[in-house]
Design a protein around this motif. Structure first.
Motif, PDB file in Angstrom:
ATOM      1  N   THR A   6       0.814  -1.172  -0.294  1.00 33.12           N
ATOM      2  CA  THR A   6       0.011   0.049  -0.112  1.00 33.12           C
ATOM      3  C   THR A   6       0.889   1.247   0.084  1.00 33.12           C
ATOM      4  O   THR A   6       1.773   1.393   0.744  1.00 33.12           O
ATOM      5  CB  THR A   6      -0.991   0.232   1.275  1.00 33.12           C
ATOM      6  OG1 THR A   6      -1.508  -1.225   1.205  1.00 33.12           O
ATOM      7  CG2 THR A   6      -1.874   1.253   1.292  1.00 33.12           C
ATOM      8  N   LEU A   7       0.747   2.102  -0.901  1.00 36.33           N
ATOM      9  CA  LEU A   7       1.165   3.587  -0.907  1.00 36.33           C
ATOM     10  C   LEU A   7       0.136   4.598  -0.620  1.00 36.33           C
ATOM     11  O   LEU A   7      -0.825   4.462  -1.122  1.00 36.33           O
ATOM     12  CB  LEU A   7       2.030   3.919  -2.405  1.00 36.33           C
ATOM     13  CG  LEU A   7       2.819   2.752  -2.858  1.00 36.33           C
ATOM     14  CD1 LEU A   7       3.162   2.976  -4.530  1.00 36.33           C
ATOM     15  CD2 LEU A   7       3.918   2.813  -2.012  1.00 36.33           C
ATOM     16  N   GLY A   8       0.578   5.455   0.180  1.00 34.77           N
ATOM     17  CA  GLY A   8      -0.264   6.680   0.586  1.00 34.77           C
ATOM     18  C   GLY A   8      -0.370   7.629  -0.782  1.00 34.77           C
ATOM     19  O   GLY A   8       0.292   7.722  -1.684  1.00 34.77           O
ATOM     20  N   PHE A  34     -12.705   1.294  -3.398  1.00 30.78           N
ATOM     21  CA  PHE A  34     -13.347   2.064  -2.345  1.00 30.78           C
ATOM     22  C   PHE A  34     -13.093   3.421  -2.537  1.00 30.78           C
ATOM     23  O   PHE A  34     -12.319   3.878  -3.315  1.00 30.78           O
ATOM     24  CB  PHE A  34     -13.090   1.409  -1.188  1.00 30.78           C
ATOM     25  CG  PHE A  34     -13.337  -0.136  -0.803  1.00 30.78           C
ATOM     26  CD1 PHE A  34     -14.713  -0.578  -0.635  1.00 30.78           C
ATOM     27  CD2 PHE A  34     -11.990  -0.841  -0.792  1.00 30.78           C
ATOM     28  CE1 PHE A  34     -14.612  -1.987  -0.603  1.00 30.78           C
ATOM     29  CE2 PHE A  34     -12.247  -2.204  -0.872  1.00 30.78           C
ATOM     30  CZ  PHE A  34     -13.656  -2.710  -0.320  1.00 30.78           C
ATOM     31  N   ASP A  35     -13.902   4.326  -1.720  1.00 31.87           N
ATOM     32  CA  ASP A  35     -13.710   5.771  -1.616  1.00 31.87           C
ATOM     33  C   ASP A  35     -12.315   6.195  -1.271  1.00 31.87           C
ATOM     34  O   ASP A  35     -11.972   7.172  -1.826  1.00 31.87           O
ATOM     35  CB  ASP A  35     -14.783   6.552  -0.826  1.00 31.87           C
ATOM     36  CG  ASP A  35     -16.144   6.452  -1.334  1.00 31.87           C
ATOM     37  OD1 ASP A  35     -16.387   5.939  -2.612  1.00 31.87           O
ATOM     38  OD2 ASP A  35     -17.089   6.589  -0.592  1.00 31.87           O
ATOM     39  N   THR A  36     -11.713   5.413  -0.332  1.00 31.88           N
ATOM     40  CA  THR A  36     -10.498   5.968   0.052  1.00 31.88           C
ATOM     41  C   THR A  36      -9.164   4.959  -0.344  1.00 31.88           C
ATOM     42  O   THR A  36      -8.266   5.029   0.312  1.00 31.88           O
ATOM     43  CB  THR A  36     -10.570   5.947   1.685  1.00 31.88           C
ATOM     44  OG1 THR A  36     -10.863   4.703   2.162  1.00 31.88           O
ATOM     45  CG2 THR A  36     -11.467   6.933   2.195  1.00 31.88           C
ATOM     46  N   PHE A  37      -9.795   3.842  -0.928  1.00 30.81           N
ATOM     47  CA  PHE A  37      -8.452   2.656  -1.259  1.00 30.81           C
ATOM     48  C   PHE A  37      -8.785   2.128  -2.493  1.00 30.81           C
ATOM     49  O   PHE A  37     -10.087   1.385  -2.655  1.00 30.81           O
ATOM     50  CB  PHE A  37      -8.682   1.609   0.195  1.00 30.81           C
ATOM     51  CG  PHE A  37      -7.893   0.660  -0.098  1.00 30.81           C
ATOM     52  CD1 PHE A  37      -6.510   0.604   0.387  1.00 30.81           C
ATOM     53  CD2 PHE A  37      -8.279  -0.769  -0.799  1.00 30.81           C
ATOM     54  CE1 PHE A  37      -5.848  -0.533   0.452  1.00 30.81           C
ATOM     55  CE2 PHE A  37      -7.400  -1.697  -0.936  1.00 30.81           C
ATOM     56  CZ  PHE A  37      -6.187  -1.753  -0.406  1.00 30.81           C
ATOM     57  N   ILE A  38      -7.955   1.696  -3.463  1.00 28.16           N
ATOM     58  CA  ILE A  38      -8.063   1.090  -4.443  1.00 28.16           C
ATOM     59  C   ILE A  38      -6.966   0.254  -4.663  1.00 28.16           C
ATOM     60  O   ILE A  38      -5.782   0.492  -4.510  1.00 28.16           O
ATOM     61  CB  ILE A  38      -7.874   1.966  -5.892  1.00 28.16           C
ATOM     62  CG1 ILE A  38      -9.255   3.070  -5.846  1.00 28.16           C
ATOM     63  CG2 ILE A  38      -7.873   1.105  -7.205  1.00 28.16           C
ATOM     64  CD1 ILE A  38      -8.911   4.096  -6.887  1.00 28.16           C
ATOM     65  N   ALA A  39      -6.784  -1.114  -4.880  1.00 22.51           N
ATOM     66  CA  ALA A  39      -5.910  -2.062  -5.041  1.00 22.51           C
ATOM     67  C   ALA A  39      -5.939  -2.816  -6.466  1.00 22.51           C
ATOM     68  O   ALA A  39      -6.906  -2.949  -6.965  1.00 22.51           O
ATOM     69  CB  ALA A  39      -6.134  -3.065  -4.103  1.00 22.51           C
ATOM     70  N   VAL A  48      -0.623  -4.024  -5.911  1.00 19.21           N
ATOM     71  CA  VAL A  48      -0.405  -2.680  -5.183  1.00 19.21           C
ATOM     72  C   VAL A  48      -1.535  -1.838  -5.020  1.00 19.21           C
ATOM     73  O   VAL A  48      -2.462  -1.927  -5.884  1.00 19.21           O
ATOM     74  CB  VAL A  48       0.548  -1.979  -6.336  1.00 19.21           C
ATOM     75  CG1 VAL A  48       0.709  -0.228  -6.079  1.00 19.21           C
ATOM     76  CG2 VAL A  48       1.905  -2.855  -6.695  1.00 19.21           C
ATOM     77  N   ALA A  49      -1.737  -1.172  -4.066  1.00 23.01           N
ATOM     78  CA  ALA A  49      -2.648  -0.412  -3.486  1.00 23.01           C
ATOM     79  C   ALA A  49      -2.570   0.920  -3.348  1.00 23.01           C
ATOM     80  O   ALA A  49      -1.344   1.571  -2.670  1.00 23.01           O
ATOM     81  CB  ALA A  49      -3.420  -1.067  -2.380  1.00 23.01           C
ATOM     82  N   LEU A  50      -3.253   1.934  -3.464  1.00 23.27           N
ATOM     83  CA  LEU A  50      -3.219   3.187  -3.052  1.00 23.27           C
ATOM     84  C   LEU A  50      -4.287   3.612  -1.978  1.00 23.27           C
ATOM     85  O   LEU A  50      -5.566   3.052  -2.049  1.00 23.27           O
ATOM     86  CB  LEU A  50      -3.469   4.405  -4.150  1.00 23.27           C
ATOM     87  CG  LEU A  50      -2.352   4.480  -5.034  1.00 23.27           C
ATOM     88  CD1 LEU A  50      -3.012   5.301  -6.304  1.00 23.27           C
ATOM     89  CD2 LEU A  50      -1.207   5.033  -4.688  1.00 23.27           C
ATOM     90  N   THR A  51      -3.904   4.377  -1.074  1.00 26.05           N
ATOM     91  CA  THR A  51      -4.876   4.822   0.057  1.00 26.05           C
ATOM     92  C   THR A  51      -4.726   6.449   0.578  1.00 26.05           C
ATOM     93  O   THR A  51      -3.561   6.601   0.511  1.00 26.05           O
ATOM     94  CB  THR A  51      -4.971   3.575   1.345  1.00 26.05           C
ATOM     95  OG1 THR A  51      -6.025   3.858   2.255  1.00 26.05           O
ATOM     96  CG2 THR A  51      -3.491   3.858   1.980  1.00 26.05           C
ATOM     97  N   LYS A  52      -5.823   6.888   0.907  1.00 30.35           N
ATOM     98  CA  LYS A  52      -5.575   8.058   1.670  1.00 30.35           C
ATOM     99  C   LYS A  52      -5.247   7.621   3.118  1.00 30.35           C
ATOM    100  O   LYS A  52      -5.799   6.741   3.733  1.00 30.35           O
ATOM    101  CB  LYS A  52      -6.994   8.739   1.647  1.00 30.35           C
ATOM    102  CG  LYS A  52      -7.535   9.288   0.467  1.00 30.35           C
ATOM    103  CD  LYS A  52      -8.848  10.222   0.429  1.00 30.35           C
ATOM    104  CE  LYS A  52      -9.074  10.433  -0.980  1.00 30.35           C
ATOM    105  NZ  LYS A  52     -10.338  11.211  -0.847  1.00 30.35           N
ATOM    106  N   PRO A  53      -4.175   8.216   3.777  1.00 37.13           N
ATOM    107  CA  PRO A  53      -3.701   7.766   5.397  1.00 37.13           C
ATOM    108  C   PRO A  53      -5.053   7.755   6.147  1.00 37.13           C
ATOM    109  O   PRO A  53      -6.049   8.656   6.249  1.00 37.13           O
ATOM    110  CB  PRO A  53      -2.894   8.830   5.608  1.00 37.13           C
ATOM    111  CG  PRO A  53      -2.327   9.290   4.313  1.00 37.13           C
ATOM    112  CD  PRO A  53      -3.595   9.494   3.324  1.00 37.13           C
ATOM    113  N   PHE A  54      -5.156   6.807   6.942  1.00 39.71           N
ATOM    114  CA  PHE A  54      -6.259   6.448   7.840  1.00 39.71           C
ATOM    115  C   PHE A  54      -6.090   7.654   9.030  1.00 39.71           C
ATOM    116  O   PHE A  54      -7.210   7.969   9.302  1.00 39.71           O
ATOM    117  CB  PHE A  54      -5.949   5.008   8.521  1.00 39.71           C
ATOM    118  CG  PHE A  54      -6.870   4.910   9.619  1.00 39.71           C
ATOM    119  CD1 PHE A  54      -8.243   4.283   8.965  1.00 39.71           C
ATOM    120  CD2 PHE A  54      -6.957   4.897  10.906  1.00 39.71           C
ATOM    121  CE1 PHE A  54      -9.319   3.946  10.137  1.00 39.71           C
ATOM    122  CE2 PHE A  54      -7.573   4.661  12.102  1.00 39.71           C
ATOM    123  CZ  PHE A  54      -8.984   4.110  11.706  1.00 39.71           C
TER     124      PHE A  54
END
Length: 131
Positions: A6-8, A34-39, A48-54
């Motif tokens: 996961t990358l921010g 999802f709204d805050t996460f794509i893999a 590989v995934a991108l996410t907005k930091p929790f």
């Protein structure tokens, strides 16, 4: 052992096309969205995934952190580098061999690039040094 990396990101929807294009070239699509996460990938190989930091704070790049994407051959290394740059990425090292051939005549061939948030990735393959 690795399921996914996961990358921010500070701009999930803005950066998604970068990874859509890279994943498509490698034969994959989105496996979670999802709204805050794509893999990207599938459950048979690491993704590989991108996410907005929790924690709600801005994402930042890890110094010394890099995701290595295994390409099928030298041509795909070049193609992935081109795709990355065409989708807002920046070059961190042109495609080419790195180091000397090993005892089996194999050489590490790679290209390095960053996504729009500055996360560092590379595309690599092992190939015969005369190939």
């Amino acid at each position: 052992m690795i399921g996914y990396v996961t990358l921010g990101t500070n701009d999930l929807m803005g950066n998604a096309p970068f990874y859509d294009a890279i994943a498509k070239e490698m034969g994959f699509g989105r496996m979670m969205d999802f709204d805050t996460f794509i893999a990207w990938g599938n459950w048979d190989v690491p993704g590989v995934a991108l996410t907005k930091p929790f924690d709600g704070k801005d994402a930042s790049v890890g110094n010394g952190t890099m995701v290595a994407l295994e390409a099928k051959d030298k041509e795909q290394v070049h193609k992935l580098h081109e795709i990355a740059l065409a989708n807002g990425g920046t070059c961190e090292g042109e495609p080419g061999p790195r180091g000397d051939a090993d005892e089996n005549g194999m050489v590490f061939y790679a290209a390095y690039f960053r996504d729009r948030d500055g996360n560092k990735l590379n595309a690599f393959c092992m190939m015969k040094s005369d190939g």
